[in-house]
Design a protein around this motif. Structure first.
Motif: not given
Lengths: 551, 277
Positions: A34, A36, A233, A235, A241, A246, A248
């Protein structure tokens, strides 16, 4: 892109012919991470660690971990002819006579400080977004272990040059070991190989610094990342989402290029610091001599909070039966960090126990949505900061012309008063932010247009929040009109709390218990049915722009 | 009796002043340049021939009394309000009988005296008097009660390595390893040493101002004091090979930089990368 894929495929075939692993490679390269900004904070720690390994290897070519006395005959004139340990002499040589030695030393030391700082920043991100929740508690504990190992590794490195500052630090470490009741003396003797300073400690610290601790850290980092790989991971909520996917960029090429570029940026920042800002000028400290100590002898920042706790601790000792229990050393340097790190490591379990939340969580919380957790975090940071400031009270007093005694008293009071204040202020701020979000979600954006109704009433027209932002704020993904979405979100009696993620709870998971941690958001007003003309949305930027789904 | 003392103990101050005048004529250009950096330093560094010494001594008595008289005038104008018309001290300041020329050099050349306000500890200021005036004041104080005075010759003529070791043993515990200063209790502090001239550094050791211990010649010999003075001046004048010195405060400023510059820059970069993906 197609060319790249083709190349990738060809490579995978080549490897597959030999290892039969094309499936694994292909899946790996297609792994999605993801996007960010805050997910890159841990990467800073990873990259600085790589830089630490590289620069550290270079330094180990020239450093001699020996307390054997030699007469210095290098380029630094004020110490020429002075008797010193080989360790100190070789560090001076690295600084003045080895090509590239000083900048390597400086980058290494800056990287060490940055490594610890990035771990702390990463830890704060994980904490405040609730990324430590099930199923990631184990990775949290590994992270805390990495933090503690990093402190130990840093301290060992700090002690190696055997300058006046190192020796003072080692002396304090010895005293801390001594302060432990019953086993203290033997622990200190065991670690130092006898009375301080002994002849063994430097060799031991060196082995620990270049082999044992980096080995452990490397192993745990690997494990840390394998867990991320396996568990995927976390998110933030956003369009498309859910708890089960996931969204990304793929590892290859987007994520790899991004991470590779970021590594270069981290290296650039460290090179700039190492080249432009002097760190630990060991030649000014002089060789270690137990009879000397300098004002401003401080540990590196990540141990500063223990120095601070010692400075704030009243001078209490228990003496009797021929023994002394030095509470003035033991409490601030053994008991306090013991409690702090234990609480830190156990936090995910404590919170789960408190909230009764046993769900899987792959979507992150926004800090404001869990006011109590956020407030506890702010409280802890405040406590830590007061200790840290206390650790530098002499330099602060000297630079700002303050009275060090009054400063100590102010800090002693602050240590107990400020954290609760931080708790309440943060909690109120979180609740207020929640309300402002609710306002946006339920009322829409103020358009600034005032309309007069036929009955004479004035109303302000609002613009409904576009879906992208609404989903980011609420976690609720729905094509239904906003009114219904809002109702579902704020449904009375149901403990949905602030909660995004609530719509995507794993099938069969128990309802979450409402309460203390997720302080309930005020349920939204229902008068959102007025027609809303499309208009400019000046306030959208406030919430940040969530990335559009990429897959 | 007072006059007797004047002629004997005012000598060195007298010599210093005279030497300065001589140099002004013979090495005028050099002096002009050096004066910008520190007139005293320049004066004490210059070689002195035996003939010059003798010539000087013949002129001494007259110059000396003139200097003491000049010092007395300066004292009455600038210092006597607090320290008393006869150096006896008063409500505003201590007696100056017996403090010696060295104390005058320290207090006045570093700008601490005249004091502008009653504070915890006299702060360093821009000096109010010229070197000549300070020497005159010092001669006057020395002539009335004696006391320690600066030795002749180059005050930084000591062994640098010895100076470093002595500095770390005797000075670093308060003034910090690089002379950046440190805090003492109740708002007092050990000041930064970088701005202190060689004369001020040396006289501080002799004089023991404020909380600082006094180092008599029995504790630190003249040679050792000169070595320390040389090391302190070396610290002040030597650059930092590793880049920006960050105040030479040790790990505190380094930790601050890593947070304020290092982490802040990198978090900024993550925001930048995050915004572009």
């Amino acid at each position: 892109m197609s060319l790249l894929s083709k190349g990738t495929d060809a490579g995978a075939v080549w490897v597959d012919d030999r290892l039969g692993s094309s499936n694994f490679v292909r899946r790996s390269l297609n792994k999605v991470f993801p996007d960010h900004w805050s997910f890159m904070l841990g990467e800073i720690a990873l990259f600085t660690f790589i830089i630490l390994l590289l620069t550290g290897t270079y330094l180990s070519f020239f450093y001699t971990p020996s307390l054997t006395e030699v007469v210095y005959d290098g380029s630094y004139v004020p110490l020429k002819g002075v008797t010193m340990s080989q360790a100190y002499a070789s560090t001076l040589d690295i600084s003045f006579d080895v090509r590239g030695g000083l900048i390597m030393r400086q980058i290494h030391h800056w990287a060490a400080l940055l490594f610890m700082a990035s771990i702390v920043v990463h830890l704060m991100r994980v904490y405040f977004t609730g990324a430590f929740r099930k199923p990631r508690e184990l990775n949290w504990i590994i992270g805390v272990a990495l933090l503690v190992l990093g402190i130990a590794e840093g301290f060992a490195g700090y002690s190696l040059p055997d300058d006046l500052l190192s020796g003072t630090g080692a002396r304090i470490a010895y005293s801390i070991a001594l302060s432990i009741p019953v086993v203290g003396t033997w622990t200190a003797f065991l670690v130092f190989g006898g009375e301080y300073p002994g002849v063994a400690i430097l060799d031991r610290l060196y082995s620990a610094h270049i082999l044992l601790l980096p080995g452990l850290i490397l192993g745990l980092i690997t494990f840390h990342m394998m867990m991320i790989w396996y568990q995927k991971h976390t998110q933030f909520a956003g369009p498309g989402r859910t708890e089960d996917n996931v969204v990304g960029s793929r590892l290859f090429p987007t994520y790899a290029a991004k991470a590779g570029g970021f590594f270069m940026l981290v290296f650039a920042v460290l090179a700039a610091l190492g080249g432009l800002a002097q760190i630990n000028p060991i030649w000014l400290y002089g060789p270690y001599d137990a009879s000397q100590v300098s004002a401003g002898s401080q540990p590196d920042w990540y141990v500063g909070f223990l120095d601070g706790s010692t400075r704030l601790m009243p001078n209490w000792e228990i003496a009797g039966f021929g023994y002394t229990v030095p509470l003035n050393v033991m409490i601030p340097t053994v008991v306090l960090p013991g409690i702090l790190f234990t609480l830190l490591a156990l936090y995910p379990f404590l919170e789960a126990r408190f909230t009764g939340d046993r769900d899987y969580h792959n979507l992150l919380d926004r800090p404001r949505d869990v006011p109590v957790r956020t407030a506890i975090g702010a409280m802890s940071i405040t406590f830590y900061l007061v200790l840290m400031i206390a650790g530098g009270n002499d330099v602060i007093a000297s630079v700002f012309h303050l009275d060090i005694i009054s400063m100590s008293w102010v800090l002693r009071v602050s240590l107990f008063v400020l954290p609760p204040v931080a708790y309440f202020v943060t909690k109120r701020a979180c609740l207020a932010l929640q309300r402002s979000d609710d306002e946006l979600v339920h009322h829409g954006i103020e358009s600034g247009t005032i309309r007069r109704l036929p009955n004479g009433e004035f109303v302000e027209e609002t613009v409904p929040l576009p879906a992208v932002y609404r989903i980011a704020l609420t976690g609720v993904e729905s094509d239904r009109p906003q009114l219904e979405g809002a109702t579902a979100h704020g449904e009375e009696g149901k403990p949905k709390g602030p909660g995004y993620g609530d719509q995507h709870v794993v099938e069969g998971a128990p309802e979450r218990v409402p309460g203390f941690f997720r302080a309930k958001r005020r349920s939204g007003p229902s008068d959102t049915s007025a027609p809303r003309p499309e208009a400019a949305m000046p306030e959208l930027e406030r919430s940040g722009k969530p990335a559009p789904p990429e897959q | 009796m007072t006059t007797r003392r004047t002629s004997e103990q005012g000598t060195s101050v007298q010599k210093t002043a005279l030497r300065r005048r001589k140099r002004a004529s013979s090495y005028g250009v050099v002096l002009m340049a050096l004066a910008a950096l520190g007139a005293v330093y320049a004066v004490l560094l210059a070689p002195q021939s035996l003939a010059q010494e003798q010539e000087q001594e013949q002129q001494e008595p007259a110059n000396q009394s003139m200097q003491v008289e000049e010092g007395r005038q300066l004292y009455l104008n600038g210092c006597s309000t607090c320290h008393g018309l006869d150096l006896q001290g008063g409500a505003g300041g201590p007696s100056l009988i017996g403090v010696g020329a060295s104390a005058v050099v320290f207090q006045v050349e570093s700008g601490r005296m005249p004091l502008h306000a009653g504070v915890q500890q006299a702060p360093r200021k821009k000096p109010r008097y010229s070197i000549e005036e300070i020497d005159a004041l010092a001669a006057y104080i020395q002539a009335n009660g004696g006391g320690p005075q600066l030795p002749e010759g180059d005050l930084t003529d000591g062994d640098l390595q010895l100076g470093g070791a002595l500095f770390r043993t005797n000075c670093a515990s308060c003034h910090n390893f690089a002379g950046s200063g440190g805090a003492l209790t109740y708002g007092k502090y050990a000041p930064e040493l970088t701005p202190a001239s060689a004369r001020v550094v040396y006289s501080a050791m002799q004089h023991g101002p404020e909380s600082m211990p006094r180092y008599s010649d029995a504790q630190l010999t003249e040679e050792e004091k000169k070595a320390i003075t040389r090391y302190v001046r070396f610290l002040a004048e030597s650059g930092d090979v590793g880049g920006a010195d960050l105040g030479r405060y040790g790990p505190i400023s380094e930790g601050l930089v890593v947070w304020v510059v290092g982490i802040t820059a990198l978090v900024g970069l993550t925001l930048w990368i995050g915004a572009r993906s």
